[in-house]
Design a protein around this motif. Structure first.
Motif, short mmCIF file in Angstrom:
data_model
loop_
_atom_site.label_atom_id
_atom_site.label_comp_id
_atom_site.label_asym_id
_atom_site.label_seq_id
_atom_site.Cartn_x
_atom_site.Cartn_y
_atom_site.Cartn_z
N THR A 1 34.52 46.65 35.84
CA THR A 1 35.21 45.97 36.94
C THR A 1 36.65 46.45 37.05
O THR A 1 37.15 46.72 38.16
CB THR A 1 35.20 44.45 36.71
OG1 THR A 1 33.85 44.00 36.62
CG2 THR A 1 35.90 43.73 37.84
N THR B 1 36.72 50.13 38.40
CA THR B 1 36.42 50.18 39.84
C THR B 1 37.61 49.72 40.67
O THR B 1 37.98 50.35 41.67
CB THR B 1 35.21 49.30 40.15
OG1 THR B 1 34.07 49.77 39.41
CG2 THR B 1 34.88 49.33 41.64
N ASN C 1 41.85 43.77 44.88
CA ASN C 1 41.52 44.59 43.72
C ASN C 1 42.44 44.28 42.54
O ASN C 1 42.00 44.32 41.39
CB ASN C 1 41.60 46.07 44.08
CG ASN C 1 40.41 46.53 44.91
OD1 ASN C 1 39.35 46.85 44.38
ND2 ASN C 1 40.57 46.55 46.22
N SER D 1 41.09 41.31 40.94
CA SER D 1 39.90 41.63 40.14
C SER D 1 40.28 42.12 38.76
O SER D 1 39.64 41.77 37.75
CB SER D 1 39.08 42.71 40.86
OG SER D 1 38.61 42.25 42.11
N ALA E 1 39.28 40.19 35.29
CA ALA E 1 38.56 40.90 34.24
C ALA E 1 39.34 40.84 32.93
O ALA E 1 38.76 40.69 31.84
CB ALA E 1 38.32 42.35 34.66
#
Length: 277
Positions: A4, A7, A259, A262, A266
């Motif tokens: 994650t 990416t 992002n 994210s 994570a």
């Protein structure tokens, strides 16, 4: 979790290029002859995760899942549309009204002088030591005629007028002189090298690209000069669409924030896992 973060970081890195392009477009929105650029994104490779343990006809879940690895900048596309014309009432302001037509400028280089191309038509008169004047752009680069030579005329010129076919008429006390402004059509403008915000040049290694100079540009000479479109005392404004750029800026910022969130989530989940005893 590591996947994650990877990416999201991949996508954030590419979104930064998008933000840089938008910022460059907005900063040049008032630059005459500037052409806006736009970034196109492509998705990176997927990894197919198959689930064969529950291979039943009545299953409701998918047989597999596709996991992406982010996106990348697929290419940069320039908008070559003609910008709106702004009347300046200045004699040495010329606007090209046809697309892909560019003024010829002379730029000194290590291997000698070379011709570069620009649609920015605000020209000036630069006095020379021999009593003559040279027509230059705002950067001091000489404006070339149809033969690739600098345009020079007497220092006593009183009036300047350009005809639609690119013929520059310089009025002097004893008469007038005419010069053919060098104008070139960039047949494949996306293959040209952008030297500055408004200047373009030929690629350095044409042979390596498998193309010839004639494939990229056509010099308008002779009968071809009837295709030239010029307007006196006007300049071509930038074709940057301010509303579109602001919308793209908000969209790119939201994608960047998503992002970044994210990565944070994570990292928090990895912290929880590491805290399990």
């Amino acid at each position: 979790m590591i996947r994650t973060m990877t990416t999201a970081v991949n996508t954030m890195n590419q979104l930064q290029h998008k933000l840089d392009m938008i910022g460059n477009n907005l900063s040049n929105s008032a630059t005459h002859g500037y052409k806006s650029t736009d970034a196109k994104f492509q998705e990176l490779l997927y990894q197919q995760m198959n689930n064969d343990k529950a291979d039943r006809a009545d299953r409701r879940s998918e047989a597999g899942i596709r996991m992406g690895t982010g996106s990348r900048l697929g290419g940069v596309q320039m908008n070559w549309k003609v910008g709106s014309l702004q009347v300046t009432d200045r004699q040495l302001d010329f606007a090209l009204t046809e697309p892909k037509q560019y003024f010829n400028l002379i730029q000194p280089g290590e291997g000698g002088e070379e011709i570069i191309y620009s649609r920015k038509g605000n020209f000036y008169v630069s006095p020379m030591d021999n009593g003559q004047n040279m027509l230059v752009n705002e950067e001091g680069l000489p404006v070339a005629d149809s033969s690739g030579r600098p345009i020079m005329f007497s220092g006593q010129a009183t009036n300047y007028h350009v005809h639609p076919n690119g013929l520059l008429e310089v009025t002097q006390p004893g008469g007038s002189q005419t010069f053919e402004l060098g104008v070139t059509v960039l047949e494949k403008p996306n293959s040209m090298v952008q030297l500055s915000a408004t200047n373009f040049g030929m690629p350095a290694d044409l042979a390596g690209l498998g193309i010839q100079a004639n494939d990229l540009l056509t010099e308008l000479t002779g009968a071809g000069r009837s295709q030239i479109g010029l307007q006196n005392q006007a300049l071509e404004a930038s074709n940057v669409n301010y509303e579109k750029e602001m919308t793209d800026l908000i969209s790119a910022q939201r994608a960047y924030q998503f992002n970044a969130r994210s990565v944070t989530m994570a990292d928090q989940m990895l912290g929880l896992i590491n805290g399990i005893r």
